[in-house]
Design an enzyme around this catalytic site. Structure first.
Site, mmCIF file in Angstrom:
data_model
loop_
_atom_site.group_PDB
_atom_site.id
_atom_site.type_symbol
_atom_site.label_atom_id
_atom_site.label_comp_id
_atom_site.label_asym_id
_atom_site.label_seq_id
_atom_site.Cartn_x
_atom_site.Cartn_y
_atom_site.Cartn_z
ATOM 1 N N ASP A 167 4.199 -5.142 3.877
ATOM 2 C CA ASP A 167 3.833 -3.722 4.029
ATOM 3 C C ASP A 167 3.534 -3.402 5.481
ATOM 4 O O ASP A 167 4.103 -2.484 6.076
ATOM 5 C CB ASP A 167 2.615 -3.422 3.155
ATOM 6 C CG ASP A 167 2.108 -2.022 3.410
ATOM 7 O OD1 ASP A 167 1.444 -1.791 4.440
ATOM 8 O OD2 ASP A 167 2.404 -1.132 2.598
ATOM 9 N N PHE A 173 0.869 -1.176 0.000
ATOM 10 C CA PHE A 173 0.000 0.000 0.000
ATOM 11 C C PHE A 173 0.908 1.229 0.000
ATOM 12 O O PHE A 173 1.298 1.730 1.051
ATOM 13 C CB PHE A 173 -0.923 -0.059 1.221
ATOM 14 C CG PHE A 173 -1.455 -1.458 1.454
ATOM 15 C CD1 PHE A 173 -1.176 -2.158 2.630
ATOM 16 C CD2 PHE A 173 -2.183 -2.112 0.468
ATOM 17 C CE1 PHE A 173 -1.632 -3.468 2.819
ATOM 18 C CE2 PHE A 173 -2.644 -3.425 0.647
ATOM 19 C CZ PHE A 173 -2.374 -4.098 1.832
ATOM 20 N N ASP A 217 2.615 4.300 0.374
ATOM 21 C CA ASP A 217 2.330 5.582 1.039
ATOM 22 C C ASP A 217 3.643 6.330 1.157
ATOM 23 O O ASP A 217 4.461 6.300 0.231
ATOM 24 C CB ASP A 217 1.695 5.319 2.410
ATOM 25 C CG ASP A 217 2.692 4.634 3.347
ATOM 26 O OD1 ASP A 217 2.537 4.759 4.555
ATOM 27 O OD2 ASP A 217 3.628 3.990 2.851
HETATM 28 N N1 LIG Z 1 1.541 1.332 3.730
HETATM 29 C C1 LIG Z 1 0.754 1.504 4.788
HETATM 30 N N2 LIG Z 1 0.303 2.744 5.060
HETATM 31 C C2 LIG Z 1 -0.476 2.886 6.166
HETATM 32 C C3 LIG Z 1 -0.831 1.838 6.995
HETATM 33 C C4 LIG Z 1 -1.630 2.386 8.023
HETATM 34 C C5 LIG Z 1 -2.230 1.700 9.186
HETATM 35 N N3 LIG Z 1 -2.689 0.358 8.884
HETATM 36 C C6 LIG Z 1 -3.028 -0.426 10.039
HETATM 37 C C7 LIG Z 1 -3.218 -1.829 9.681
HETATM 38 C C8 LIG Z 1 -2.288 -2.626 10.187
HETATM 39 C C9 LIG Z 1 -1.286 -1.862 10.906
HETATM 40 O O1 LIG Z 1 -1.065 -2.407 12.178
HETATM 41 C C10 LIG Z 1 -1.855 -0.458 10.993
HETATM 42 O O2 LIG Z 1 -2.362 -0.201 12.264
HETATM 43 C C11 LIG Z 1 -1.737 3.728 7.781
HETATM 44 N N4 LIG Z 1 -1.028 3.995 6.661
HETATM 45 C C12 LIG Z 1 -0.696 5.308 6.080
HETATM 46 O O3 LIG Z 1 0.567 5.695 6.657
HETATM 47 C C13 LIG Z 1 0.724 7.108 6.451
HETATM 48 C C14 LIG Z 1 1.603 7.668 7.544
HETATM 49 O O4 LIG Z 1 0.956 7.526 8.772
HETATM 50 P P1 LIG Z 1 1.670 8.160 10.102
HETATM 51 O O5 LIG Z 1 2.819 7.248 10.472
HETATM 52 O O6 LIG Z 1 0.559 8.168 11.104
HETATM 53 O O7 LIG Z 1 2.153 9.567 9.696
HETATM 54 C C15 LIG Z 1 -0.677 7.669 6.399
HETATM 55 O O8 LIG Z 1 -0.820 8.305 5.149
HETATM 56 C C16 LIG Z 1 -1.599 6.450 6.428
HETATM 57 O O9 LIG Z 1 -2.557 6.561 5.388
HETATM 58 C C17 LIG Z 1 -0.359 0.535 6.671
HETATM 59 O O10 LIG Z 1 -0.645 -0.482 7.352
HETATM 60 N N5 LIG Z 1 0.431 0.424 5.548
#
Ligand SMILES: Nc1nc2c(c(CN[C@H]3C=C[C@H](O)[C@@H]3O)cn2[C@@H]2O[C@H](COP(=O)(O)O)[C@@H](O)[C@H]2O)c(=O)[nH]1
Length: 325
Positions: free
Chosen positions: A300, A236, A238
């Site tokens: 991821d 995903f 980001d």
């Molecule tokens: N690639 C990816 N991007 C993710 C997540 C998650 C959360 N997923 C949940 C599911 C399982 C995990 O245990 C997480 O709890 C958020 N994001 C993105 O990160 C960005 C930075 O955020 P920060 O660090 O707050 O600034 C924010 O744009 C957000 O959209 C993910 O898993 N993968």
């Protein structure tokens, strides 16, 4: 790239329209991501993948638990204790606004929580007290109401975009429940991602489809959905996963790009630098999947959670103001 002026918002939507040469959503969506990001990496000028360092980093991650820690949603940040229908509604609502990293330095954060975890936990608290919004509530949700729910300053651009994203969700649901939308996707995570990307412009993150794909993964992690094709999903893309790869030496940024990021300069959505960073993360994680036998979705989440550690927070990651992540 000219951003799209949005009548209902009275401002441009950062990230729209998508890059002209980006693929359209279709039922081979993950394969389109792989092909498009591979093409970007092959022509990249600002971001390089160090394949030898990648193999060394994988060794380190394996000893740090890459294959043993199963991905999970943190119950202290997410509303997971409700009925299957309520948790499904929560995750669809959360993933409709699971973006904003480019604005996170400007929002009010909860103590000890990142931007995402602030939004996720504030929404969870709202669901605990008031339950899900009805589709009609979503269709008429305004930024002032949402600012109160998320405890953010009224008039903040990100909250205006969140309110628009949730109005779009209400329109998309029409008279269906979130569980009925899920049922329409059958047992296919890719079909659900494709439906979301085709239905709502803020999910149509052409060539990456980060939120369209992570929605399916989050529903599976919460035990709300059972998909047969989750392992087809890509990562995903980001800003945090590429940042972890950079800090661990796998992604090498051109000096002028590294300097910009370290100075906190925003990278425009759809710019060469932003596309190359996201595309390199996708391609590097495809190789990590080959080396470890893990699906990209698990790699991821593991790398994303690793990125919460102080040593990663100590180095600025790229910031892009976009409705896609
Ligand atoms: N690639 C990816 N991007 C993710 C997540 C998650 C959360 N997923 C949940 C599911 C399982 C995990 O245990 C997480 O709890 C958020 N994001 C993105 O990160 C960005 C930075 O955020 P920060 O660090 O707050 O600034 C924010 O744009 C957000 O959209 C993910 O898993 N993968």
């Amino acid at each position: 790239m000219t951003a799209v002026a949005d009548r209902s918002l009275g401002m441009t939507v950062p990230g729209l329209p998508p890059p002209a040469d980006a693929p359209q959503p279709a039922l081979d969506l993950p394969e389109r991501v792989r092909a498009w990001t591979r093409r970007i990496v092959e022509r990249a000028e600002l971001v390089r993948i160090d394949w030898q360092q990648l193999e060394r980093a994988v060794e380190q991650w394996l000893s740090d638990g890459l294959t043993v820690q199963a991905p999970a949603l943190d119950p202290s940040d997410h509303y997971l204790e409700g009925s299957r229908a309520e948790v499904c509604a929560y995750l669809l609502t959360l993933d409709a606004i699971n973006f904003g990293s480019g604005w996170f330095p400007t929002i009010r954060k909860r103590p000890g929580r990142s931007g995402y975890r602030t939004i996720a936990s504030a929404l969870a608290d709202h669901f605990r007290t008031h339950g899900p919004w009805s589709n009609e509530d979503l269709r008429t949700l305004d930024a002032a109401t949402l600012a109160r729910v998320l405890d953010q300053p009224p008039g903040h651009q990100l909250i205006e975009l969140y309110a628009r994203a949730l109005r779009d969700l209400g329109a998309f649901l029409a008279d269906r429940t979130p569980l009925e939308v899920l049922a329409d996707a059958g047992r296919s995570a890719v079909a659900l991602a494709c439906t979301l990307a085709r239905a709502m412009p803020f999910f149509d993150d052409r060539g990456f489809w980060k939120r369209a794909q992570i929605t399916a993964n989050d529903l599976a992690l919460a035990g709300v959905a059972a998909f047969d094709d989750l392992d087809r999903l890509t990562i995903f893309a980001d800003n945090l996963v590429p940042h972890v790869l950079r800090v661990d030496g796998v992604l090498q940024y051109a000096p002028q790009l590294a300097h910009k990021i370290d100075q906190g300069v925003l990278l425009p959505p759809g710019s060469r630098a932003e596309l190359e960073i996201r595309a390199a993360a996708v391609c590097a994680c495809e190789r990590i999947a080959e080396l470890t036998g893990l699906p990209p979705r698990s790699i991821d989440v593991w790398l994303w959670n690793r990125g919460q550690a102080a040593r990663y927070k100590a180095v600025p990651r790229h910031r892009t103001r976009t409705v896609f992540y």
